[in-house]
Design a protein around this motif. Structure first.
Motif, PDB file in Angstrom:
ATOM      1  N   LYS A  30       0.820  -1.212   0.000  1.00  0.00           N
ATOM      2  CA  LYS A  30       0.000   0.000   0.000  1.00  0.00           C
ATOM      3  C   LYS A  30       0.860   1.271   0.000  1.00  0.00           C
ATOM      4  CE  LYS A  30      -4.085  -2.194   1.901  1.00  0.00           C
ATOM      5  NZ  LYS A  30      -4.913  -2.472   3.054  1.00  0.00           N
ATOM      6  N   SER A  31       2.053   1.170   0.581  1.00  0.00           N
ATOM      7  CA  SER A  31       2.908   2.359   0.582  1.00  0.00           C
ATOM      8  C   SER A  31       3.743   2.446  -0.700  1.00  0.00           C
ATOM      9  CB  SER A  31       3.833   2.323   1.801  1.00  0.00           C
ATOM     10  OG  SER A  31       4.689   1.205   1.690  1.00  0.00           O
ATOM     11  N   GLY A  32       3.562   1.480  -1.583  1.00  0.00           N
ATOM     12  CA  GLY A  32       4.280   1.509  -2.872  1.00  0.00           C
ATOM     13  C   GLY A  32       5.736   1.080  -2.736  1.00  0.00           C
ATOM     14  N   LYS A  33       6.096   0.484  -1.576  1.00  0.00           N
ATOM     15  CA  LYS A  33       7.516   0.167  -1.344  1.00  0.00           C
ATOM     16  C   LYS A  33       7.908  -1.239  -1.797  1.00  0.00           C
ATOM     17  CE  LYS A  33       8.782   3.428   2.189  1.00  0.00           C
ATOM     18  NZ  LYS A  33       7.876   3.752   3.276  1.00  0.00           N
ATOM     19  N   ILE A  34       6.921  -2.095  -2.040  1.00  0.00           N
ATOM     20  CA  ILE A  34       7.291  -3.482  -2.340  1.00  0.00           C
ATOM     21  C   ILE A  34       8.064  -3.583  -3.665  1.00  0.00           C
ATOM     22  CG2 ILE A  34       5.223  -4.337  -3.580  1.00  0.00           C
ATOM     23  CD1 ILE A  34       7.086  -6.216  -0.826  1.00  0.00           C
ATOM     24  N   ALA A  35       7.762  -2.662  -4.587  1.00  0.00           N
ATOM     25  CA  ALA A  35       8.456  -2.705  -5.893  1.00  0.00           C
ATOM     26  C   ALA A  35       9.968  -2.584  -5.708  1.00  0.00           C
ATOM     27  CB  ALA A  35       7.933  -1.598  -6.798  1.00  0.00           C
ATOM     28  N   ASP A  36      10.399  -1.923  -4.608  1.00  0.00           N
ATOM     29  CA  ASP A  36      11.840  -1.799  -4.358  1.00  0.00           C
ATOM     30  C   ASP A  36      12.479  -3.161  -4.104  1.00  0.00           C
ATOM     31  OD1 ASP A  36      11.414   0.874  -4.582  1.00  0.00           O
ATOM     32  OD2 ASP A  36      11.500   1.298  -2.429  1.00  0.00           O
ATOM     33  N   CYS A  37      11.665  -4.109  -3.598  1.00  0.00           N
ATOM     34  CA  CYS A  37      12.168  -5.479  -3.407  1.00  0.00           C
ATOM     35  C   CYS A  37      11.924  -6.310  -4.662  1.00  0.00           C
ATOM     36  CB  CYS A  37      11.451  -6.164  -2.249  1.00  0.00           C
ATOM     37  SG  CYS A  37      11.726  -5.397  -0.654  1.00  0.00           S
ATOM     38  N   CYS A  38      10.726  -6.154  -5.247  1.00  0.00           N
ATOM     39  CA  CYS A  38      10.364  -6.995  -6.392  1.00  0.00           C
ATOM     40  C   CYS A  38      11.361  -6.860  -7.534  1.00  0.00           C
ATOM     41  CB  CYS A  38       8.983  -6.611  -6.937  1.00  0.00           C
ATOM     42  SG  CYS A  38       7.621  -6.950  -5.834  1.00  0.00           S
ATOM     43  N   GLY A  39      11.763  -5.619  -7.830  1.00  0.00           N
ATOM     44  CA  GLY A  39      12.630  -5.385  -8.991  1.00  0.00           C
ATOM     45  C   GLY A  39      13.960  -6.117  -8.885  1.00  0.00           C
ATOM     46  N   PRO A  40      14.780  -5.805  -7.860  1.00  0.00           N
ATOM     47  CA  PRO A  40      16.066  -6.503  -7.744  1.00  0.00           C
ATOM     48  C   PRO A  40      15.911  -8.012  -7.573  1.00  0.00           C
ATOM     49  CG  PRO A  40      15.873  -4.737  -6.094  1.00  0.00           C
ATOM     50  CD  PRO A  40      14.616  -4.731  -6.868  1.00  0.00           C
ATOM     51  N   ASN A  41      14.882  -8.440  -6.814  1.00  0.00           N
ATOM     52  CA  ASN A  41      14.688  -9.888  -6.644  1.00  0.00           C
ATOM     53  C   ASN A  41      14.363 -10.563  -7.969  1.00  0.00           C
ATOM     54  OD1 ASN A  41      15.216  -9.893  -3.926  1.00  0.00           O
ATOM     55  ND2 ASN A  41      13.074  -9.694  -3.310  1.00  0.00           N
ATOM     56  N   ALA A  42      13.599  -9.871  -8.799  1.00  0.00           N
ATOM     57  CA  ALA A  42      13.277 -10.429 -10.123  1.00  0.00           C
ATOM     58  C   ALA A  42      14.561 -10.603 -10.936  1.00  0.00           C
ATOM     59  CB  ALA A  42      12.295  -9.508 -10.855  1.00  0.00           C
ATOM     60  N   LEU A  43      15.425  -9.586 -10.905  1.00  0.00           N
ATOM     61  CA  LEU A  43      16.660  -9.679 -11.702  1.00  0.00           C
ATOM     62  C   LEU A  43      17.553 -10.815 -11.207  1.00  0.00           C
ATOM     63  CD1 LEU A  43      17.622  -5.913 -12.182  1.00  0.00           C
ATOM     64  CD2 LEU A  43      16.152  -7.373 -13.579  1.00  0.00           C
ATOM     65  N   MET A  44      17.652 -10.958  -9.882  1.00  0.00           N
ATOM     66  CA  MET A  44      18.550 -11.992  -9.349  1.00  0.00           C
ATOM     67  C   MET A  44      17.993 -13.399  -9.603  1.00  0.00           C
ATOM     68  SD  MET A  44      20.066 -10.214  -5.892  1.00  0.00           S
ATOM     69  CE  MET A  44      18.516 -10.053  -5.027  1.00  0.00           C
ATOM     70  N   THR A  45      16.682 -13.571  -9.450  1.00  0.00           N
ATOM     71  CA  THR A  45      16.135 -14.920  -9.678  1.00  0.00           C
ATOM     72  C   THR A  45      16.087 -15.235 -11.167  1.00  0.00           C
ATOM     73  OG1 THR A  45      13.861 -14.050  -9.547  1.00  0.00           O
ATOM     74  CG2 THR A  45      14.788 -15.003  -7.533  1.00  0.00           C
ATOM     75  N   LEU A  46      15.917 -14.207 -11.986  1.00  0.00           N
ATOM     76  CA  LEU A  46      15.984 -14.441 -13.434  1.00  0.00           C
ATOM     77  C   LEU A  46      17.401 -14.872 -13.824  1.00  0.00           C
ATOM     78  CD1 LEU A  46      14.838 -14.328 -16.331  1.00  0.00           C
ATOM     79  CD2 LEU A  46      15.382 -11.883 -16.370  1.00  0.00           C
ATOM     80  N   LYS A  47      18.378 -14.216 -13.222  1.00  0.00           N
ATOM     81  CA  LYS A  47      19.775 -14.577 -13.524  1.00  0.00           C
ATOM     82  C   LYS A  47      20.040 -16.037 -13.137  1.00  0.00           C
ATOM     83  CE  LYS A  47      24.077 -13.729 -14.716  1.00  0.00           C
ATOM     84  NZ  LYS A  47      25.119 -13.114 -13.961  1.00  0.00           N
ATOM     85  N   GLU A  48      19.526 -16.444 -11.979  1.00  0.00           N
ATOM     86  CA  GLU A  48      19.663 -17.857 -11.575  1.00  0.00           C
ATOM     87  C   GLU A  48      19.046 -18.763 -12.639  1.00  0.00           C
ATOM     88  OE1 GLU A  48      17.730 -18.766  -7.906  1.00  0.00           O
ATOM     89  OE2 GLU A  48      19.376 -18.068  -6.663  1.00  0.00           O
ATOM     90  N   TYR A  49      17.859 -18.386 -13.081  1.00  0.00           N
ATOM     91  CA  TYR A  49      17.165 -19.197 -14.081  1.00  0.00           C
ATOM     92  C   TYR A  49      18.020 -19.312 -15.348  1.00  0.00           C
ATOM     93  CZ  TYR A  49      14.074 -20.685 -17.752  1.00  0.00           C
ATOM     94  OH  TYR A  49      13.561 -21.378 -18.830  1.00  0.00           O
ATOM     95  N   LEU A  50      18.531 -18.176 -15.795  1.00  0.00           N
ATOM     96  CA  LEU A  50      19.306 -18.181 -17.048  1.00  0.00           C
ATOM     97  C   LEU A  50      20.555 -19.045 -16.904  1.00  0.00           C
ATOM     98  CD1 LEU A  50      19.062 -14.359 -17.878  1.00  0.00           C
ATOM     99  CD2 LEU A  50      17.697 -16.213 -18.883  1.00  0.00           C
TER     100      LEU A  50
END
Ligand code: SF4
Ligand code: SF4
Length: 473
Positions: free
Chosen positions: A405-425
């Motif tokens: 609700k405070s709009g702060k979760i995207a700060d975690c989602c973005g970097p976590n997405a990049l790191m888990t995508l890198k693991e996948y790749l």
């Protein structure tokens, strides 16, 4: 019965009269542009909408307004969650079922399908096959059966799934989609470390519900409708709701779904963690023509977009029931989680070469592999994410909601997405996907706003290249 949002009684928090009054109000205000403008202004602030406001938007057929709703849904999804789309897969444990759901081929009287329940060894094989695809997050599915899938079997299966570490693979979050049960059993699931407990209502229309569920424990509308409350009383604070669009009048179920979300917020201070939007689709012994409430792609898109702006804090899930084209469209309208490479039969991942379609719960429209879907998402400009961080960092229930609700979760989602995508790749990607993925990671890295988080992410990405795994914010 009066409408009482925070009541513990299904007949009060899903008051049929309130739904009918809402539909009448929406009809009276169809294309009431000044009112609609006020509603859209409210939605634009990411504060959500109540079921009456949402119903007015659903009724509206003004093309310009619909485009505005679509734009708003996309904007809100990006603002709260960024470009990431979280990936998951269903895992079917057993198709024995004592219920009579007329839209599901697992219903007890269907003699055409082979009945099967996975042993723990077979579950291991399934999980290894899922890990080898790259999945980190599962949704467990099982028919309801006191002998074949009692709670102890489900708990043992969850333990087995979490214990398997094959190559660099790991299932880090197990969501559970099993029949409505008791507070005691929900406590056991909570203690087993599940992620989200998901239960679809199918339809909120009591009479239709009873016709569609002619026998078995699930035929009890009240017990089923109050199940998410029992799960929350048991301490499970991430829950998922949904209806099966096409079973009943979609307007009625749309309003019921939002009232259910409002009820959870009013009674427990925490709305649903996810909202799923399945549409009825063909399967063995199930002909969609038997259901005359099916909805068009346009109406479906409108439903998705309005749910996104009405419950901006909820993850929205779309399954492989939907075609590639339909999924592409709703990804632009607020969907935030997607299944990929799914099998809807018991044993379908490890026995892919065999014909298991006889026991599939529904026919899959999107039959692409997980890697094909990851590549496709990258081409469309989304970031496929295998993140499971929140629940593992204790960000669940009201703590999670406060961050969204405070709009702060995207700060975690973005970097976590990049790191888990890198693991996948690194571990599972094909050449073309690796190329597209690395390019996107490079681009996205520069747009992480905090310098500190950017530097840590960069360092972690380098560590992933060197073989280390499981970084998260
Ligand atoms: Fe059983 Fe679930 Fe299918 Fe109903 S929907 S018949 S409860 S497996
Ligand atoms: Fe989901 Fe939390 Fe990961 Fe974001 S950071 S993708 S909300 S688990």
């Amino acid at each position: 019965m009066p409408y009482i949002a925070n009541s513990s009684k299904a007949e009060e928090f899903i008051s049929p009269q309130e739904i009918l009054d809402t539909l009448q109000y929406a009809g009276e205000n169809k294309n009431n542009l000044p009112l609609i403008e006020t509603i859209l202004e409210k939605a634009d602030k990411c504060k959500g909408l109540n079921h009456r406001e949402a119903a007015v938007l659903l009724e509206c057929d003004d093309k310009a307004v619909i485009e505005q709703i679509y734009g708003l849904a996309k904007k809100i999804k990006y603002k709260l969650y960024g470009r990431r789309i979280v990936m998951f897969a269903p895992l079917y444990l057993s198709n024995y079922c004592v219920n009579g759901c007329v839209y599901c081929p697992y219903h007890a009287k269907n003699k055409n399908i082979a009945r099967r329940k996975l042993t723990q060894d077979e579950i291991r094989k399934e999980v290894i096959a899922l890990q080898d695809m790259g999945h980190k997050r599962l949704a467990l599915e099982a028919g309801e059966h006191p002998l074949h899938s009692p709670i102890d079997y489900i708990l043992e299966s969850i333990d087995t799934i979490y214990s398997i570490k094959h190559k660099n693979g790991a299932i880090r979050r197990v969501n559970v989609n099993i029949a409505a049960t008791t507070v005691d059993n929900y406590k056991k699931l909570n203690d087993a470390g599940i992620g989200t407990y998901i239960l679809f209502q199918e339809t909120y229309h009591k009479e239709s519900y009873e016709t569609l569920h002619p026998y078995g424990p699930k035929s009890n509308y009240t017990y089923h409708t109050e199940a998410i409350d029992r799960a929350m009383e048991a301490g499970i604070d991430d829950t998922g709701i949904g209806v099966l669009f096409g079973l009943n009048n979609y307007r009625y179920d749309f309003v019921g779904l939002l009232m259910h979300a409002e009820h959870l917020e009013a009674r427990f201070g925490v709305g649903p963690h996810t909202i799923s939007v399945p549409r009825i689709c063909p399967a063995d012994s199930i002909d969609t023509n038997d259901f005359d409430n099916s909805i068009s792609d346009d109406v479906f898109g409108k439903i998705v977009a309005i749910i996104r702006i009405s419950a901006p804090y909820a993850g929205m899930i779309i399954s492989t029931r939907e075609s590639e084209e339909s999924r592409r469209k709703v990804l632009e309208l607020g969907v935030s989680q997607l299944s990929g490479g799914s099998r809807t039969s018991v044993g379908g991942y490890s026995e892919g070469a065999k014909d298991t379609s006889q026991s599939a719960q529904f026919d899959i429209s999107d039959t692409r592999t997980l890697d094909e879907i990851v590549h496709w998402l990258l081409r469309l400009g989304h970031i496929p994410s295998f993140c499971t961080a929140c629940y593992r960092e204790g960000r669940t229930g009201d703590r999670f909601m406060a961050l969204v609700k405070s709009g702060k979760i995207a700060d975690c989602c973005g970097p976590n997405a990049l790191m888990t995508l890198k693991e996948y790749l690194e571990d599972y990607g094909t050449e073309a996907t690796i190329k597209a993925g690395l390019r996107l990671i490079d681009e996205e890295l520069t747009s992480i706003p905090s310098e500190k988080i950017r530097l840590i992410t960069k360092r972690n990405l380098n560590s992933i290249s060197e073989g280390k795994r499981d970084f998260r914010f």
